[in-house]
Design a protein around this motif. Structure first.
Motif: not given
Length: 457
Positions: A65-66, A68-70
């Motif tokens: 997720d990190k 995908k989020e950055d």
């Protein structure tokens, strides 16, 4: 791209030998690293044990997720082996991530470092690992990006201790990857025809090596095998030193074999080191070590420290690696996958064990390489006493009509020769009662090493 602006790195094909080295470098330098690979291997298990987040299913939901989020602070690194229709690859493209090939990233990492790049159609992994080991042993800090697992360090990524360390890089000619590098010092070990699916013919391969050499930085240095120098060097202003077992340039003087080790004196005109003992066999390894000693000497290594380092060098896994070494049986595993490499291997084994029966097990690698060099493979494999062949390992290729292991086997000049299925290999080897056994190839023949070892002991 500036590395200090990257916080997360995602690898498509993290289990590759070169990719995993890069992944380890990024993690060592404080980046959040994760990735995908198609299959779980001993190497991916080791990476997971070191704390890497890896998945083996082509699934967007499994991407960290990190990552995908950055998007802005994430670098995606891919290997050319990833199919163009791969779901994750396509998603990263559509989302506008920064995406780079492994070779491009290696160029970025090393562009501001003093670097040594080792190129060649064979010998580059071993020579790179030799240079790293000699530098480390001489107290010269370096970072080593290897295309194999060093037996001395049990890794393909030898990590630096200081930020201003020297980068030692295996420079891969496949897909012209090495043209992303601009080294201070370069070594070229061989330019035999290979990767003809990429280059078409040997002349285009040699042209790529000439372009690589031209990228050596100003006031840089080239060490090149003497017999290939004319095809590689066109710039008369370049500082070039030749090396080789025989011929002009840096050489091994007073060479002899003592107790299955190679002993020689190193001479380059200014430096003389007597009684060097190389415990990793192979005449080609003497030449590789000449190049490694030359680089280390140029970078300030002490003669006695170099001599000690050579004797403690243990090689690269799957490069003339002793699996069994008893009075009754010697078993060697080797990555050789080109006719010239196989010839060098078998000639060295013959000289080391002149009165023993040599049984070679060979798995051809790639349909295109088998097609292009069938006659040369047959000639080199005829140096054994007995040949057992496996089917071709396809790697990235689809089957080609009429291209099988049989096109090599039919021209091998041995009475004892056969093709067997992997499932029957252990029983076939036991029945042959080998004295010196070799497993040879760059495919998945390495998965047979442990079963063979267990059955033979």
């Amino acid at each position: 791209m500036k590395l200090d602006q990257i916080h997360k790195v995602y690898f498509l094909g993290i289990g590759g030998i070169g990719m995993s080295a890069l992944a380890r470098w990024f993690k060592h330098n404080g980046k959040n690293v994760s990735g995908y690979d198609r299959t779980e291997t001993a190497l991916t298990k080791q990476l997971q044990a070191e704390g890497f987040d890896i998945h083996f299913e082509e699934n967007l939901n499994l991407i960290d997720d990190k990552v995908k989020e950055d998007k802005e602070r994430t670098l995606v690194v891919y290997t050319p082996a990833i199919p163009k229709n791969h779901g994750e690859w396509m998603w990263f493209q559509l989302q506008g991530y920064t995406i780079m090939k492994r070779s491009q990233v290696l160029g970025v990492i090393t562009q501001n470092m003093k670097s040594v790049a080792v190129a060649g159609t064979h010998g580059k992994t071993t020579t790179t690992s030799m240079i790293v080991h000699l530098l480390k042993s001489c107290g010269i800090d370096c970072t080593g990006f290897l295309g194999g697992i060093s037996a001395n360090y049990n890794t393909n990524m030898v990590l630096n201790e200081n930020k201003d360390s020297i980068a030692v890089i295996e420079a891969d000619e496949f897909d012209r990857s090495f043209l992303t590098l601009h080294p201070n010092i370069a070594v070229v070990t061989a330019t035999d025809a290979d990767h003809l699916d990429i280059y078409g013919d040997k002349s285009h391969l040699e042209e790529s090596f000439r372009l690589f050499v031209k990228q050596i930085k100003e006031n840089g240095k080239l060490f090149v095998k003497n017999e290939i120098a004319k095809g590689v060097v066109t710039d008369e202003t370049l500082d070039v030193s030749l090396y080789g077992f025989k011929g002009e340039g840096i050489s091994a003087k007073n060479f002899r074999i003592e107790e299955a080790s190679f002993v020689f004196d190193y001479q380059n005109g200014a430096t003389n080191i007597e009684g060097i003992r190389l415990n990793v066999p192979g005449y080609h390894n003497v030449e590789n070590m000449l190049a490694a000693i030359s680089v280390t000497d140029l970078l300030g290594g002490d003669g006695e420290a170099i001599k000690t380092a050579v004797s403690s060098y243990r090689g690269v896994k799957r490069r003339f690696e002793y699996i069994i070494k008893t009075d009754a049986l010697t078993y060697i595993d080797d990555y050789a996958h080109h006719p010239v490499e196989i010839e060098a291997l078998l000639k060295s084994v013959r000289d080391l064990y002149p009165n023993k029966k040599i049984t070679a097990i060979f798995q051809p690698h790639l349909f295109s390489r088998t097609r292009d060099f069938a006659a040369e493979f047959a000639e080199s494999l005829s140096l054994a006493d007995e040949l057992i062949m496996l089917d071709i390992y396809p790697a990235r290729e689809l089957p080609m009509e009429g291209v099988t292991s049989e096109i090599i086997l039919k021209d091998v000049k041995l009475e004892q020769k056969q093709i067997v299925a992997k499932e029957a290999l252990v029983d076939t080897v036991l029945a042959s009662k080998p004295e010196v056994l070799l497993t040879i190839g760059a495919g998945d023949i390495d998965k047979m090493v442990q079963p063979l070892k267990e059955s033979l002991l």
